[in-house]
Design an enzyme around this catalytic site. Structure first.
Site, mmCIF file in Angstrom:
data_model
loop_
_atom_site.group_PDB
_atom_site.id
_atom_site.type_symbol
_atom_site.label_atom_id
_atom_site.label_comp_id
_atom_site.label_asym_id
_atom_site.label_seq_id
_atom_site.Cartn_x
_atom_site.Cartn_y
_atom_site.Cartn_z
ATOM 1 N N ASP A 122 0.808 0.372 13.127
ATOM 2 C CA ASP A 122 -0.135 1.245 12.424
ATOM 3 C C ASP A 122 0.561 2.484 11.865
ATOM 4 O OD1 ASP A 122 -2.626 1.906 11.476
ATOM 5 O OD2 ASP A 122 -3.236 2.922 13.308
ATOM 6 N N ARG B 299 -0.555 6.240 6.047
ATOM 7 C CA ARG B 299 -0.448 7.684 6.271
ATOM 8 C C ARG B 299 0.986 8.175 6.082
ATOM 9 N NH1 ARG B 299 -3.011 7.843 11.977
ATOM 10 N NH2 ARG B 299 -2.909 5.578 11.721
ATOM 11 N N HIS C 56 3.695 0.368 3.290
ATOM 12 C CA HIS C 56 3.719 -1.006 3.797
ATOM 13 C C HIS C 56 5.091 -1.653 3.566
ATOM 14 C CE1 HIS C 56 -0.420 -0.916 4.896
ATOM 15 N NE2 HIS C 56 -0.865 -0.782 3.657
ATOM 16 N N ASN D 255 -9.166 -6.010 7.948
ATOM 17 C CA ASN D 255 -8.411 -5.377 6.857
ATOM 18 C C ASN D 255 -8.869 -5.801 5.473
ATOM 19 O OD1 ASN D 255 -5.231 -5.224 8.640
ATOM 20 N ND2 ASN D 255 -6.887 -3.731 8.511
ATOM 21 N N ARG E 133 -10.420 -3.169 3.072
ATOM 22 C CA ARG E 133 -9.637 -2.213 2.288
ATOM 23 C C ARG E 133 -9.795 -2.508 0.798
ATOM 24 N NH1 ARG E 133 -4.076 -1.235 5.842
ATOM 25 N NH2 ARG E 133 -5.167 -0.717 7.786
ATOM 26 N N GLU F 34 0.207 -4.138 30.007
ATOM 27 C CA GLU F 34 0.393 -2.694 30.016
ATOM 28 C C GLU F 34 0.260 -2.206 28.572
ATOM 29 O OE1 GLU F 34 0.990 -0.774 32.809
ATOM 30 O OE2 GLU F 34 0.651 -2.629 33.936
#
Length: 224
Positions: A2, A6, A19, A50, A53, A189
């Site tokens: 992710d 941004r 990307h 997605n 978008r 985890e």
């Protein structure tokens, strides 16, 4: 993986620029896996959500996936990387699906690293598709209802030939699982880090793995 968009926007660039940077980072992380002792790596490339978008971003991502496969196939073959794809392929472009099928075929005998790419993947969608196939087996009389349990369902999941993940890493500062490997990660985890994916270097990967190595995994049991 992710934070690509941004990362690009913080540099005054379009989201697809991020990307593309993220795709380059994938190669570095995959190449680092053998030295870090990672045998299985699953990357979340495109989710069932997605599609919401913009059409421009979705189209750009699909083109990026095709170009990535075409560009990286030989390197993956040469470096001993086996590639598998999980997710629903029905909605994907037929040319892309053909490239995916071919990449799986030509890397099928590689054993150094097992790389799984989640493409048009959603954990809920996967479980729903698996349940449908399981119900079809019951309806056809090949499986008894009383034989259906938590050991049976995994055989119908996209990941049926893969081990459950030990560690799930979410980049970019978001603290949610976003519909990723919901069944398989029941006892995984988790590590949520602020680093945006294009900045997630092999050194950071190594640090996260080292931190994971200090954890005590009890799987619901009490240590003795």
């Amino acid at each position: 993986m992710d934070g690509n968009g941004r990362w690009a926007q913080s540099r005054g660039k379009p989201r697809l620029f991020g990307h593309r940077a993220g795709a380059r980072r994938v190669r570095q992380i995959v190449e680092a896996c053998p030295d870090l002792g990672v045998k299985y790596l699953t990357i979340f490339a495109f989710s069932t959500e997605n599609w919401k978008r913009t059409q421009a971003e979705v189209s750009g991502l699909m083109l990026l996936f095709r170009r990535y496969i075409q560009k990286e196939t030989q390197a993956l073959v040469d470096n001993g990387i086996r590639v598998r794809f999980i997710g629903d392929r029905v909605k994907l472009d037929k040319k892309l699906v053909g490239l995916m099928d071919e990449l799986e075929r030509v890397t099928a005998h590689n054993e150094l690293v097992n790389m799984t790419v989640a493409l048009n993947y959603g954990g809920r969608d996967e479980v729903a598709r698996a349940t449908k196939r399981l119900a079809e087996e019951v309806a056809a009389g090949r499986l008894k209802p009383e034989d259906v349990d938590e050991e049976t369902l995994p055989h119908f999941l996209d990941t049926c030939v893969l081990p459950d993940p030990d560690l799930v890493i979410r980049t970019s500062g978001e603290a949610r699982v976003s519909n990723f490997l919901l069944w398989q990660s029941a006892y995984s985890e988790y590590e949520f880090i602020d680093t945006l994916w294009p900045d997630f270097t092999p050194d950071i990967f190594a640090e996260v793995l080292a931190k994971y190595g200090t954890r005590e995994r009890r799987f619901g049991a009490v240590p003795v």
